[in-house]
Design a protein around this motif. Structure first.
Motif, PDB file in Angstrom:
ATOM      1  N   GLY A  70       0.796  -1.160   0.134  1.00 26.86           N
ATOM      2  CA  GLY A  70       0.059   0.025  -0.044  1.00 26.86           C
ATOM      3  C   GLY A  70       0.882   1.151  -0.088  1.00 26.86           C
ATOM      4  N   ALA A  71       1.987   1.165   0.387  1.00 25.56           N
ATOM      5  CA  ALA A  71       2.950   2.479   0.690  1.00 25.56           C
ATOM      6  C   ALA A  71       3.838   2.456  -0.772  1.00 25.56           C
ATOM      7  N   GLY A  72       3.614   1.527  -1.348  1.00 23.96           N
ATOM      8  CA  GLY A  72       4.175   1.808  -2.897  1.00 23.96           C
ATOM      9  C   GLY A  72       5.678   1.328  -2.936  1.00 23.96           C
ATOM     10  N   CYS A  73       5.992   0.272  -2.126  1.00 28.15           N
ATOM     11  CA  CYS A  73       7.501  -0.044  -2.011  1.00 28.15           C
ATOM     12  C   CYS A  73       7.417  -1.369  -3.032  1.00 28.15           C
ATOM     13  N   ALA A  74       6.605  -1.878  -3.604  1.00 24.28           N
ATOM     14  CA  ALA A  74       6.864  -3.208  -3.999  1.00 24.28           C
ATOM     15  C   ALA A  74       6.451  -3.284  -5.681  1.00 24.28           C
ATOM     16  N   ARG A  75       7.133  -4.091  -6.386  1.00 19.63           N
ATOM     17  CA  ARG A  75       6.929  -4.120  -7.893  1.00 19.63           C
ATOM     18  C   ARG A  75       6.417  -5.468  -8.053  1.00 19.63           C
ATOM     19  N   LYS A  76       6.736  -6.514  -7.217  1.00 24.68           N
ATOM     20  CA  LYS A  76       6.459  -7.967  -7.395  1.00 24.68           C
ATOM     21  C   LYS A  76       6.228  -8.653  -6.067  1.00 24.68           C
ATOM     22  N   LEU A  77       5.538  -9.471  -6.131  1.00 27.12           N
ATOM     23  CA  LEU A  77       5.290 -10.092  -4.744  1.00 27.12           C
ATOM     24  C   LEU A  77       5.257 -11.832  -5.328  1.00 27.12           C
ATOM     25  N   ILE A  78       6.161 -12.685  -4.353  1.00 24.55           N
ATOM     26  CA  ILE A  78       6.393 -13.995  -4.611  1.00 24.55           C
ATOM     27  C   ILE A  78       6.006 -14.675  -3.116  1.00 24.55           C
TER      28      ILE A  78
END
Lengths: 267, 252
Positions: free
Chosen positions: A62-70
């Motif tokens: 939600g804070a915008g830190c991520a590009r991808k989740l595994i």
């Protein structure tokens, strides 16, 4: 190795934009404070790895830190959905989120292969499901001895592993007990690691069922009492189940989430 | 004391699921209704039931219902606590667990389960669900599976949007073709009744209706043409003991 430092210093040294990072803890000893520090330092384009992305990953996404989740199970345990994760996966807010989806057995084996210095792991899993069609990191493999067809998944070797533990000594040796999840595997599989701890003590007394990560397997240790809240640290504090319930409302709405982030993490 | 006039539909479902567990069974338990049912069974007819949670707690004997699969009370009361790779590789995968207990967001007539996405397009789902967790390998490797799920057309669908965990695939022989070593779903316990796979066709067939529920209600809540067993029976209502133990568990 096993250098004792502050949380902000360790995160600044280890976590960089674009890195692959794994914050682990299977319900127990989740490194939530470290997640908040990553948000405060404004990291972007991270590939987040975690078996059970729960509220700490909901916050990072939600804070915008991520590009991808595994991952293998993305929910708020005992409560329901992760609304920030869903908003990112379904609507691309605040940023599109690529996903690489596995099962728990697959993820656990990927870490174990990473820890063992192997390129992949073999398991009986996924066959007959729709997961292999969507996830490129699930492939059939034939046993060279019996001819049986099994499933292969590649090793996970994150840039950074972050876990929380009960305590460390002044040489950075880390002691963990209760549900230890994949703590050992993720630390040994990753290129670098940070362990946040409840206590730093002169001497680690033996504990039934405890595991020890020698200081030379860990890059940094940071003293962060309460660093797993709202999850729990056996022997120190219980899980804050009320907060997990409250998260459902906080996270459902973008504005409410951003207000929470400003008052509880960024200020 | 007289028997409480009405067990709720949810209570009937939990009691029916608990009864399906035998004393001494080793049971892989998920949180929610499966955990409630397994703990009820352990407190009533199956005191030697071995509760195994995917957090690595084997032989947990919690004095209250755990709030998550990694609740501290499971580790404190377990015979042993192992790592997550170990619970899947050494305990589940080789077939050491008798019964796996699963829920479902969608279920089809062959007991295939979806907990991943609702909608036709995986990349752009209508609803993104939590995903697989331990379920695909629980469904594959436990000797048998019990599904516990609320009965509605939204859940009981002609075709699941995504196969997260395999029941009987497309029908007889599919589990063997996929190399799945467990026997698959034995029962599907709902708030309306109980379904079991037909031994010939593997299709889920209504074998029990809970007290007060009609065939038409069960048909109306099922998204395919529901087969009904010729010897359809009414589930024995919860006993006074079952209900009082269940209520005490849920209140604690």
């Amino acid at each position: 190795m096993g250098e004792i430092t502050t949380l902000s210093d360790a995160v600044a040294r280890l976590v960089h934009d674009g890195d692959t990072i794994a914050l682990e803890g299977f319900t127990h000893l989740i490194p939530v404070a470290a997640g908040h520090e990553i948000i405060r330092q404004g990291r972007r384009d991270l590939t987040l790895v975690r078996m059970t992305p729960d509220i700490v990953y909901d916050q990072l996404i939600g804070a915008g830190c991520a590009r991808k989740l595994i991952f293998s199970w993305a929910g708020n345990p005992g409560v329901g959905s992760l609304h920030r994760f869903r908003d990112a996966a379904q609507h691309g807010w605040p940023a599109p989120l690529e996903i690489e989806e596995h099962s728990h057995a697959g993820m656990a084996n990927r870490y174990a292969a990473g820890a063992a210095g192997l390129p992949f792991a073999v398991l009986r899993g996924y066959t007959g499901t729709d997961l292999p069609a969507q996830t490129a990191t699930i492939k059939p493999i034939t046993c060279p001895f019996t001819g049986e067809v099994l499933t292969a998944v590649p090793a996970l070797n994150p840039d950074v592993a972050i876990v929380h533990a009960q305590r460390a000594d002044r040489d950075g040796n880390v002691q963990i007990w209760g549900i230890t999840g994949v703590h050992k595997e993720v630390v040994l599989a990753s290129r670098t690691s940070l362990v946040t701890v409840e206590e730093i003590v002169d001497e680690l007394e033996p504990r039934p069922g405890a595991i020890v990560l020698p200081g030379w397997t860990v890059d940094y240790v940071a003293h962060v009492p309460g660093g797993a809240r709202p999850s729990y640290a056996m022997g120190y504090y219980d899980r804050d189940n009320v907060f997990y319930q409250a998260w459902d409302d906080i996270s459902r709405d973008r504005d409410a989430f951003q207000a929470w982030l400003r008052s509880e993490v960024l200020s | 004391m007289t028997r409480p006039a009405h067990a709720s539909a949810g209570e009937m479902m939990t009691v029916a699921a608990a009864r399906a567990l035998k004393d001494g069974d080793r049971c892989f338990v998920g949180i929610g209704k499966p955990s409630t049912a397994a703990n009820l069974a352990r407190r009533t007819h199956a005191p030697r039931l071995v509760l195994v949670y995917e957090s690595g707690t084997i032989g947990a004997k919690p004095g209250r219902l755990p709030l998550s699969i990694g609740d501290g009370i499971l580790a404190e009361t377990a015979d042993t606590v192992v790592s997550v790779p170990e619970i899947f590789n050494y305990w589940l995968q080789p077939g050491r667990i008798d019964v796996g207990f699963l829920g479902a967001a969608q279920l089809d007539r062959f007991g295939n389960i979806n907990t991943t996405v609702i909608g036709d397009d995986y990349a752009d789902p209508r609803v993104r669900l939590p995903g697989a967790g331990g379920a695909p390998e629980i469904a594959a490797s436990c000797r048998e599976v019990i599904v516990i799920v609320t009965h509605s057309r939204r859940t009981f669908v002609e075709k699941v949007d995504f196969v997260t965990s395999v029941g009987f695939g497309a029908g007889p022989g599919d589990r063997e073709r996929h190399g799945l070593r467990g026997t698959g779903p034995r029962l599907v316990v709902t708030d309306l009744g109980v379904l079991a796979p037909d031994p010939e066709t593997c299709e889920l067939t209504l074998t029990h209706l809970h007290p007060g529920v009609t065939r038409d209600q069960a048909r109306a809540a099922t998204g395919w043409e529901l087969r009904i067993a010729t010897d359809l029976t009414t589930t024995e209502p919860p006993s006074e003991t079952e209900l009082s133990v269940l209520r005490a568990l849920e209140e604690a």
